[in-house]
Motif scaffolding. Structure first.
Motif, PDB file in Angstrom:
ATOM      1  N   ARG A 126       7.138   0.533  -1.613  1.00 27.15           N
ATOM      2  CA  ARG A 126       7.473  -0.669  -0.836  1.00 27.15           C
ATOM      3  C   ARG A 126       6.320  -1.046   0.100  1.00 27.15           C
ATOM      4  O   ARG A 126       5.947  -2.218   0.201  1.00 27.15           O
ATOM      5  CB  ARG A 126       8.740  -0.438  -0.024  1.00 27.15           C
ATOM      6  CG  ARG A 126      10.031  -0.337  -0.837  1.00 27.15           C
ATOM      7  CD  ARG A 126      11.225  -0.237   0.115  1.00 27.15           C
ATOM      8  NE  ARG A 126      12.470   0.018  -0.583  1.00 27.15           N
ATOM      9  CZ  ARG A 126      13.219  -0.908  -1.154  1.00 27.15           C
ATOM     10  NH1 ARG A 126      12.829  -2.170  -1.116  1.00 27.15           N
ATOM     11  NH2 ARG A 126      14.355  -0.590  -1.741  1.00 27.15           N
ATOM     12  N   ASN A 127       5.777  -0.064   0.795  1.00 27.86           N
ATOM     13  CA  ASN A 127       4.671  -0.351   1.719  1.00 27.86           C
ATOM     14  C   ASN A 127       3.457  -0.906   0.983  1.00 27.86           C
ATOM     15  O   ASN A 127       2.784  -1.831   1.473  1.00 27.86           O
ATOM     16  CB  ASN A 127       4.289   0.920   2.474  1.00 27.86           C
ATOM     17  CG  ASN A 127       5.326   1.319   3.505  1.00 27.86           C
ATOM     18  OD1 ASN A 127       6.113   0.486   3.963  1.00 27.86           O
ATOM     19  ND2 ASN A 127       5.350   2.585   3.876  1.00 27.86           N
ATOM     20  N   ALA A 128       3.158  -0.349  -0.181  1.00 28.67           N
ATOM     21  CA  ALA A 128       2.011  -0.835  -0.944  1.00 28.67           C
ATOM     22  C   ALA A 128       2.230  -2.274  -1.399  1.00 28.67           C
ATOM     23  O   ALA A 128       1.291  -3.091  -1.387  1.00 28.67           O
ATOM     24  CB  ALA A 128       1.767   0.077  -2.148  1.00 28.67           C
ATOM     25  N   ARG A 129       3.445  -2.598  -1.791  1.00 30.58           N
ATOM     26  CA  ARG A 129       3.725  -3.974  -2.200  1.00 30.58           C
ATOM     27  C   ARG A 129       3.677  -4.930  -1.013  1.00 30.58           C
ATOM     28  O   ARG A 129       3.237  -6.079  -1.144  1.00 30.58           O
ATOM     29  CB  ARG A 129       5.089  -4.043  -2.883  1.00 30.58           C
ATOM     30  CG  ARG A 129       5.092  -3.398  -4.264  1.00 30.58           C
ATOM     31  CD  ARG A 129       6.463  -3.400  -4.892  1.00 30.58           C
ATOM     32  NE  ARG A 129       6.425  -2.901  -6.267  1.00 30.58           N
ATOM     33  CZ  ARG A 129       7.488  -2.722  -7.030  1.00 30.58           C
ATOM     34  NH1 ARG A 129       8.702  -2.991  -6.543  1.00 30.58           N
ATOM     35  NH2 ARG A 129       7.370  -2.257  -8.257  1.00 30.58           N
ATOM     36  N   GLU A 186      -3.717  -1.193  -5.948  1.00 31.67           N
ATOM     37  CA  GLU A 186      -3.174  -0.048  -5.211  1.00 31.67           C
ATOM     38  C   GLU A 186      -1.649  -0.018  -5.311  1.00 31.67           C
ATOM     39  O   GLU A 186      -1.051   1.061  -5.452  1.00 31.67           O
ATOM     40  CB  GLU A 186      -3.603  -0.123  -3.748  1.00 31.67           C
ATOM     41  CG  GLU A 186      -3.061   0.995  -2.868  1.00 31.67           C
ATOM     42  CD  GLU A 186      -3.478   2.368  -3.329  1.00 31.67           C
ATOM     43  OE1 GLU A 186      -2.723   3.334  -3.070  1.00 31.67           O
ATOM     44  OE2 GLU A 186      -4.552   2.499  -3.951  1.00 31.67           O
ATOM     45  N   ALA A 187      -1.021  -1.182  -5.255  1.00 31.68           N
ATOM     46  CA  ALA A 187       0.430  -1.226  -5.413  1.00 31.68           C
ATOM     47  C   ALA A 187       0.839  -0.763  -6.810  1.00 31.68           C
ATOM     48  O   ALA A 187       1.823  -0.022  -6.975  1.00 31.68           O
ATOM     49  CB  ALA A 187       0.946  -2.639  -5.144  1.00 31.68           C
ATOM     50  N   ALA A 188       0.081  -1.198  -7.825  1.00 34.52           N
ATOM     51  CA  ALA A 188       0.389  -0.757  -9.189  1.00 34.52           C
ATOM     52  C   ALA A 188       0.186   0.749  -9.338  1.00 34.52           C
ATOM     53  O   ALA A 188       0.965   1.431 -10.006  1.00 34.52           O
ATOM     54  CB  ALA A 188      -0.480  -1.519 -10.193  1.00 34.52           C
ATOM     55  N   ALA A 189      -0.883   1.268  -8.711  1.00 32.80           N
ATOM     56  CA  ALA A 189      -1.118   2.714  -8.764  1.00 32.80           C
ATOM     57  C   ALA A 189      -0.020   3.481  -8.042  1.00 32.80           C
ATOM     58  O   ALA A 189       0.403   4.561  -8.484  1.00 32.80           O
ATOM     59  CB  ALA A 189      -2.484   3.039  -8.163  1.00 32.80           C
ATOM     60  N   THR A 190       0.465   2.943  -6.938  1.00 28.11           N
ATOM     61  CA  THR A 190       1.548   3.599  -6.207  1.00 28.11           C
ATOM     62  C   THR A 190       2.829   3.605  -7.024  1.00 28.11           C
ATOM     63  O   THR A 190       3.634   4.551  -6.945  1.00 28.11           O
ATOM     64  CB  THR A 190       1.783   2.885  -4.869  1.00 28.11           C
ATOM     65  OG1 THR A 190       0.546   2.793  -4.153  1.00 28.11           O
ATOM     66  CG2 THR A 190       2.776   3.652  -4.007  1.00 28.11           C
ATOM     67  N   GLN A 191       3.033   2.577  -7.822  1.00 25.77           N
ATOM     68  CA  GLN A 191       4.189   2.576  -8.713  1.00 25.77           C
ATOM     69  C   GLN A 191       4.066   3.691  -9.748  1.00 25.77           C
ATOM     70  O   GLN A 191       5.055   4.358 -10.089  1.00 25.77           O
ATOM     71  CB  GLN A 191       4.315   1.223  -9.408  1.00 25.77           C
ATOM     72  CG  GLN A 191       5.542   1.118 -10.308  1.00 25.77           C
ATOM     73  CD  GLN A 191       5.708  -0.263 -10.894  1.00 25.77           C
ATOM     74  OE1 GLN A 191       4.857  -1.132 -10.718  1.00 25.77           O
ATOM     75  NE2 GLN A 191       6.796  -0.490 -11.590  1.00 25.77           N
ATOM     76  N   GLN A 192       2.862   3.923 -10.247  1.00 27.09           N
ATOM     77  CA  GLN A 192       2.649   5.043 -11.169  1.00 27.09           C
ATOM     78  C   GLN A 192       2.811   6.386 -10.454  1.00 27.09           C
ATOM     79  O   GLN A 192       3.254   7.370 -11.069  1.00 27.09           O
ATOM     80  CB  GLN A 192       1.266   4.938 -11.808  1.00 27.09           C
ATOM     81  CG  GLN A 192       1.097   3.749 -12.737  1.00 27.09           C
ATOM     82  CD  GLN A 192       2.111   3.753 -13.873  1.00 27.09           C
ATOM     83  OE1 GLN A 192       2.373   4.786 -14.479  1.00 27.09           O
ATOM     84  NE2 GLN A 192       2.684   2.593 -14.165  1.00 27.09           N
ATOM     85  N   LEU A 199      -2.681   9.521 -14.887  1.00 25.07           N
ATOM     86  CA  LEU A 199      -3.914   8.962 -15.436  1.00 25.07           C
ATOM     87  C   LEU A 199      -3.969   7.456 -15.229  1.00 25.07           C
ATOM     88  O   LEU A 199      -5.029   6.897 -14.903  1.00 25.07           O
ATOM     89  CB  LEU A 199      -4.009   9.309 -16.921  1.00 25.07           C
ATOM     90  CG  LEU A 199      -5.348   9.034 -17.608  1.00 25.07           C
ATOM     91  CD1 LEU A 199      -6.461   9.782 -16.916  1.00 25.07           C
ATOM     92  CD2 LEU A 199      -5.281   9.415 -19.078  1.00 25.07           C
ATOM     93  N   GLN A 200      -2.845   6.789 -15.412  1.00 24.90           N
ATOM     94  CA  GLN A 200      -2.812   5.345 -15.163  1.00 24.90           C
ATOM     95  C   GLN A 200      -3.085   5.035 -13.697  1.00 24.90           C
ATOM     96  O   GLN A 200      -3.804   4.082 -13.374  1.00 24.90           O
ATOM     97  CB  GLN A 200      -1.451   4.790 -15.568  1.00 24.90           C
ATOM     98  CG  GLN A 200      -1.175   4.849 -17.057  1.00 24.90           C
ATOM     99  CD  GLN A 200       0.101   4.121 -17.438  1.00 24.90           C
ATOM    100  OE1 GLN A 200       0.318   2.977 -17.030  1.00 24.90           O
ATOM    101  NE2 GLN A 200       0.946   4.775 -18.207  1.00 24.90           N
ATOM    102  N   ALA A 201      -2.533   5.845 -12.797  1.00 23.83           N
ATOM    103  CA  ALA A 201      -2.768   5.617 -11.367  1.00 23.83           C
ATOM    104  C   ALA A 201      -4.240   5.806 -11.026  1.00 23.83           C
ATOM    105  O   ALA A 201      -4.803   5.039 -10.222  1.00 23.83           O
ATOM    106  CB  ALA A 201      -1.909   6.568 -10.544  1.00 23.83           C
ATOM    107  N   ALA A 202      -4.891   6.810 -11.625  1.00 29.53           N
ATOM    108  CA  ALA A 202      -6.305   7.047 -11.340  1.00 29.53           C
ATOM    109  C   ALA A 202      -7.158   5.868 -11.791  1.00 29.53           C
ATOM    110  O   ALA A 202      -8.079   5.442 -11.076  1.00 29.53           O
ATOM    111  CB  ALA A 202      -6.764   8.338 -12.017  1.00 29.53           C
ATOM    112  N   GLU A 203      -6.856   5.301 -12.962  1.00 30.89           N
ATOM    113  CA  GLU A 203      -7.656   4.167 -13.425  1.00 30.89           C
ATOM    114  C   GLU A 203      -7.359   2.909 -12.604  1.00 30.89           C
ATOM    115  O   GLU A 203      -8.268   2.108 -12.329  1.00 30.89           O
ATOM    116  CB  GLU A 203      -7.393   3.905 -14.904  1.00 30.89           C
ATOM    117  CG  GLU A 203      -8.274   2.798 -15.460  1.00 30.89           C
ATOM    118  CD  GLU A 203      -8.220   2.699 -16.973  1.00 30.89           C
ATOM    119  OE1 GLU A 203      -9.057   1.980 -17.543  1.00 30.89           O
ATOM    120  OE2 GLU A 203      -7.341   3.347 -17.569  1.00 30.89           O
ATOM    121  N   MET A 204      -6.115   2.730 -12.199  1.00 29.80           N
ATOM    122  CA  MET A 204      -5.799   1.571 -11.363  1.00 29.80           C
ATOM    123  C   MET A 204      -6.510   1.651 -10.019  1.00 29.80           C
ATOM    124  O   MET A 204      -7.002   0.637  -9.501  1.00 29.80           O
ATOM    125  CB  MET A 204      -4.286   1.483 -11.155  1.00 29.80           C
ATOM    126  CG  MET A 204      -3.528   1.077 -12.408  1.00 29.80           C
ATOM    127  SD  MET A 204      -1.732   1.154 -12.192  1.00 29.80           S
ATOM    128  CE  MET A 204      -1.193   0.586 -13.809  1.00 29.80           C
TER     129      MET A 204
END
Length: 518
Positions: free
Chosen positions: A110-113, A185-191, A321-326
């Motif tokens: 939530r905070n990242a979004r 960063e929000a997408a990575a936080t979702q991962q 891995l997805q979070a690292a690339e995001m």
């Protein structure tokens, strides 16, 4: 005449100063345009870092292929249901709904979004407003006569209000880059939330099975304890009859004390596992859900089958891995924003304000002002170079982290694949060793009762049989844990529901947070 000549001289001097100032302004503008071109030329598109990905696993029994059946076996979302244990399925769903770590991951998302929303809002105008009211009264006299002849009570009231708006022209894409970085960063936080859910599912399964093994070990230990007690009773009778020595009696008592100590150790393990399982469901120690009582192991002869030939590219599903690339892409966007921040910045402001002596005339004489401000941050050449270099270093650091995360994912998968066959063979051999230990104990007891073996040999055979049975339990648990590790390594993860919208009309106290966990 003299005054006229002096006036003409001043005008001539002013024109000469304007002619000298104009080239400087043009030079400054040219410098800004040149700096903009140079900084913009440094921007590079994203390219995935060069990493070596094998075409097939080193410990696979078949070459990699990508048929639909393999994808269905490996990439299923609710992979834990393949163990065919309704109670275990219920526990997993309960943990996904109530676990505190997963809840905390939801609030971080939530905070990242919200941060991404703020970054997007920076590209829109920002508004401000103010208002004031005042009143004053003269000290001398009881009344005041207005210019119109009316007599008041001595009070003078005034009101004012203003409304302003300002926004920054994103000529060089700085705000757009900052917005992209926040969105990545929000997408990575979702991962990260998905990875937390994946870890939670593995913890539920492993802890549940550990508790089931501990329960089986407890039953095995109780059986060994009864055997040790009967052996001691027999030894006491034989000692009183003079058939054995005091040494044999002491050894029998020692064996019983050892069995009692092992029973206490297993009992403590059961308590710790029960508490570890309870906390996964946001419950105090000792309060297990009904489905967690009397845990059972699945049939090891019917474990889920993972098809041979799983391709290495399934690792792209792993949330870590997805979070690292995001985050890598977000760092690149932040680097572009840092570069753009040293280009000339333009900001627009406008204000609408008024003041009057009575409230009804608050907007009778509005004034509108529009201003343009120009900032030249690129003049701080030293600071600009250091900050741009720092942003580049952060990007290279993110590249290293991405490569390390990818290679770790490959190692996890290779280890799980390699360990699968070894653990199967160990479990089979442990079963054979257990069967032989039971046979040895039976034969040694017969020999002891016939006087062909000593009491110490019989006690050792009992301990060997107990250890072999416990080893079979541990080997079974290792096989189950390997299945979980393999599903994790290959990217199997639960599909979490979208976070529910927050109710802004309610007080976000601790009790509300507990009842509205993401």
């Amino acid at each position: 005449m003299h005054t006229q000549k002096q006036k003409e001289g001043n005008e001539l001097q002013g024109n000469m100063e304007m002619m000298q100032t104009k080239p400087r302004r043009l030079s400054l503008l040219a410098c800004s345009v040149l700096s903009a071109a140079l900084l913009a030329a440094c921007s590079t598109p994203y390219q995935r870092p060069d990493v070596q990905i094998p075409t097939q696993w080193a410990h696979a029994n078949a070459p990699a292929r990508s048929d639909a059946q393999i994808m269905q076996d490996v990439l299923q979302d609710h992979w834990w249901t393949a163990f065919d244990d309704p109670r275990l399925n219920e526990l997993v769903e309960l943990a996904l709904a109530r676990n505190n770590d997963l809840t905390a991951a939801g609030w971080r998302l939530r905070n990242a979004r919200l941060a991404a929303g703020n970054a997007l809002g920076n590209r829109l105008p920002s508004f401000s407003g103010s208002g004031s009211a005042g009143a004053s009264r003269r000290l001398e006299g009881d009344a005041v006569t207005s210019p119109t002849g009316e007599t008041g009570n001595g009070w003078n009231r005034s009101y004012s209000a203003s409304l302003g708006a300002s926004w920054e022209l994103d000529l060089w894409g700085k705000l757009a880059s900052q917005s992209r970085a926040a969105q990545w960063e929000a997408a990575a936080t979702q991962q990260d939330r998905q990875a937390a859910a994946q870890t939670l599912v593995a913890s539920v399964l492993n802890t549940y099975w550990q508790l089931a093994v501990a329960e089986q070990k407890w039953l095995t230990q109780q059986d060994s304890l009864r055997r040790a007690e009967k052996t001691l009773e027999l030894a006491q009778v034989q000692y009183q009859a003079g058939a054995i020595s005091g040494l044999d009696l002491a050894q029998s008592r020692q064996a019983l004390a050892g069995q009692q100590s092992s029973a206490e150790q297993i009992a403590q393990q059961r308590t710790e596992l029960q508490n570890a399982l309870a906390i996964l469901f946001d419950a105090p120690p000792g309060q297990l859900p009904e489905a967690a009582r009397n845990p059972q192991l699945p049939d090891l002869g019917k474990l889920p089958r993972i098809a041979e030939g799983v391709p290495a590219d399934v690792l792209g599903r792993r949330p870590d891995l997805q979070a690292a690339e995001m985050r890598l892409r977000g760092t690149l966007a932040q680097t572009d924003a840092t570069r753009a921040s040293y280009l000339p910045g333009f900001s627009l402001t406008s204000g609408l304000g008024s003041s009057s002596s009575v409230l009804k005339n608050v907007l009778s004489n509005p004034s509108l002002s529009l201003g343009v401000g120009l900032a030249l941050p690129f003049l701080n050449i030293g600071e600009m170079q250091r900050n741009i270099a720092t942003s580049k270093n952060n990007y290279e650091l993110a590249v290293v982290n991405f490569r390390q995360t990818l290679y770790k994912a490959l190692v996890d998968a290779e280890n799980a694949l390699s360990n699968r066959q070894h653990l199967l063979r160990q479990w089979q051999l442990q079963q054979q060793a257990r069967d032989q230990a039971v046979r040895v104990e039976q034969l040694t007891e017969v020999r002891y009762r016939s006087g062909a073996a000593s009491l110490k040999q019989w006690l050792d055979a009992q301990e060997a049989r107990r250890s072999a049975e416990l080893a079979v339990r541990d080997a079974a648990l290792a096989r189950l844990q390997n299945h979980v590790a393999l599903y994790q390594a290959l990217g199997g993860s639960p599909v979490l529901p979208e976070l529910p919208a927050l109710d802004t009309n309610r007080n976000q106290s601790t009790s509300v947070i507990q009842s509205e966990k993401p």
